[in-house]
Design a protein around this motif. Structure first.
Motif, short mmCIF file in Angstrom:
data_model
loop_
_atom_site.label_atom_id
_atom_site.label_comp_id
_atom_site.label_asym_id
_atom_site.label_seq_id
_atom_site.Cartn_x
_atom_site.Cartn_y
_atom_site.Cartn_z
N GLU A 40 0.85 -1.18 0.00
CA GLU A 40 0.00 0.00 0.00
C GLU A 40 0.89 1.24 0.00
OE1 GLU A 40 -2.83 -0.04 3.20
OE2 GLU A 40 -4.11 -1.55 2.22
N ILE A 79 0.69 5.82 -0.78
CA ILE A 79 -0.19 6.99 -0.88
C ILE A 79 0.02 7.69 -2.21
CG2 ILE A 79 -0.83 9.20 0.16
CD1 ILE A 79 0.09 8.07 2.85
N HIS A 80 -1.04 7.77 -2.99
CA HIS A 80 -1.00 8.41 -4.30
C HIS A 80 -2.09 9.48 -4.34
CE1 HIS A 80 -0.46 8.97 -8.58
NE2 HIS A 80 -1.73 8.68 -8.81
N ASP A 81 -1.70 10.75 -4.52
CA ASP A 81 -2.65 11.86 -4.52
C ASP A 81 -3.53 11.83 -3.26
OD1 ASP A 81 -1.71 12.74 -6.96
OD2 ASP A 81 -3.19 11.64 -8.12
N GLU A 82 -2.86 11.63 -2.13
CA GLU A 82 -3.50 11.63 -0.81
C GLU A 82 -4.49 10.46 -0.61
OE1 GLU A 82 -5.21 15.46 -0.08
OE2 GLU A 82 -3.27 16.49 -0.12
N THR A 83 -4.41 9.48 -1.47
CA THR A 83 -5.28 8.31 -1.36
C THR A 83 -4.42 7.06 -1.21
OG1 THR A 83 -6.96 9.33 -2.77
CG2 THR A 83 -7.07 6.94 -2.49
N VAL A 84 -4.81 6.19 -0.28
CA VAL A 84 -4.08 4.93 -0.09
C VAL A 84 -4.46 3.96 -1.21
CG1 VAL A 84 -3.72 2.93 1.39
CG2 VAL A 84 -3.95 5.21 2.40
N GLN A 85 -3.45 3.47 -1.90
CA GLN A 85 -3.66 2.55 -3.01
C GLN A 85 -3.00 1.22 -2.70
OE1 GLN A 85 -3.27 4.26 -6.92
NE2 GLN A 85 -2.40 2.38 -7.79
N ARG A 135 -0.49 -1.04 6.15
CA ARG A 135 -0.72 0.41 6.26
C ARG A 135 0.56 1.19 6.00
NH1 ARG A 135 -3.84 -0.23 11.95
NH2 ARG A 135 -5.83 -1.07 11.14
#
Length: 252
Positions: free
Chosen positions: A45, A47-53, A178
């Motif tokens: 996981e 963080i890409h553009d403030e989103t967890v991917q 996480r």
């Protein structure tokens, strides 16, 4: 330790089990012999553009942090006892953790006539080992590498080798993945210890053909590599392993 493992799952199967996206793993083919430096699927996981991917990526087995010198060490294993403090691993342990899917792994026992391989596996079709990853830019391409955390053996591998991968139970996969930085190392280390002991109780081993011994000549897509074989009595290495081998053979 873990020096060779098996991933018989397809990309689509792994994407489904781990609820991940996986354009970077589209070229994966099931392998019954993943060796050091080989590519293998890992789940991570970030963080890409403030989103967890959550992604399924193909990564090279042997951790190579961005700061490491070219041609330097690329360890395939990290010891649970020191992973949080060792300079090679502590940064990845803090914030770059991954899962390494596998059906099981191989260990070897020295016999009078050479090394006898064993396949160690669980009653589950798929295991998830705790791993660490690093992303390293090489030209315009980002290369991902990984290592597998190991611990003192608590499964049947203890009769063959004194180390085993740290396998995680399903309920802690999300916690381990996480991407935020770990603040309580002891809590996480304790979780890894408890979870891996629980999985170790389900592990069994049986002998396989010595074709596994030579990575240069074997066919990694040949599922016969993990088929159990019967070994002569003088080569048996322990009653629990003997019983496991005979049980598998009697039901095949």
């Amino acid at each position: 330790m873990c020096g060779r493992f098996v991933v018989p799952s397809t990309t689509d199967e792994l994407l489904s089990v781990f609820d991940a996206t996986g354009d970077n793993a589209a070229d994966w083919k099931p392998s019954y012999s993943v060796a050091p430096t080989d590519p293998a699927p890992v789940v991570r996981e970030w963080i890409h553009d403030e989103t967890v991917q959550r992604d399924l990526d193909l990564a090279s087995w042997g951790l190579k942090p961005g700061w490491a010198k070219q041609g330097g060490p690329a360890p395939i294993n990290a010891r649970l006892e020191s992973v949080a403090s060792n300079g090679m691993f502590r940064s990845a342990f803090a914030s770059q953790r991954c899962l390494v899917p596998m059906a099981g792994y191989y260990e070897w026992q020295q016999m009078d006539d050479g090394k006898q391989p064993y396949f160690l596996h669980s009653d589950s079709d798929l295991l998830a080992a705790a791993g660490l990853y690093a992303a390293r830019q090489e030209g315009d391409v980002w290369k991902i590498t990984f290592t597998i955390i190991t611990r003192a053996a608590r499964d049947t591998s203890g009769e063959i080798h004194d180390r085993m991968p740290v396998f995680l139970t399903l309920d802690v996969w999300e916690q381990w993945l996480r991407p935020e930085k770990i603040t309580d190392k002891e809590e996480v280390l304790s979780m890894l210890d408890r979870s891996s002991i629980a999985i170790a109780k389900t592990m069994t081993a049986y002998p396989v053909a010595r074709t596994v011994n030579n990575v240069r000549t074997l066919d990694s897509e040949d599922q016969r590599l993990i088929e159990p074989i019967r070994i002569n009595s003088q080569y048996r290495v322990g009653s629990s392993i003997k019983v496991t081998a005979e049980k598998n053979l009697s039901t095949s």
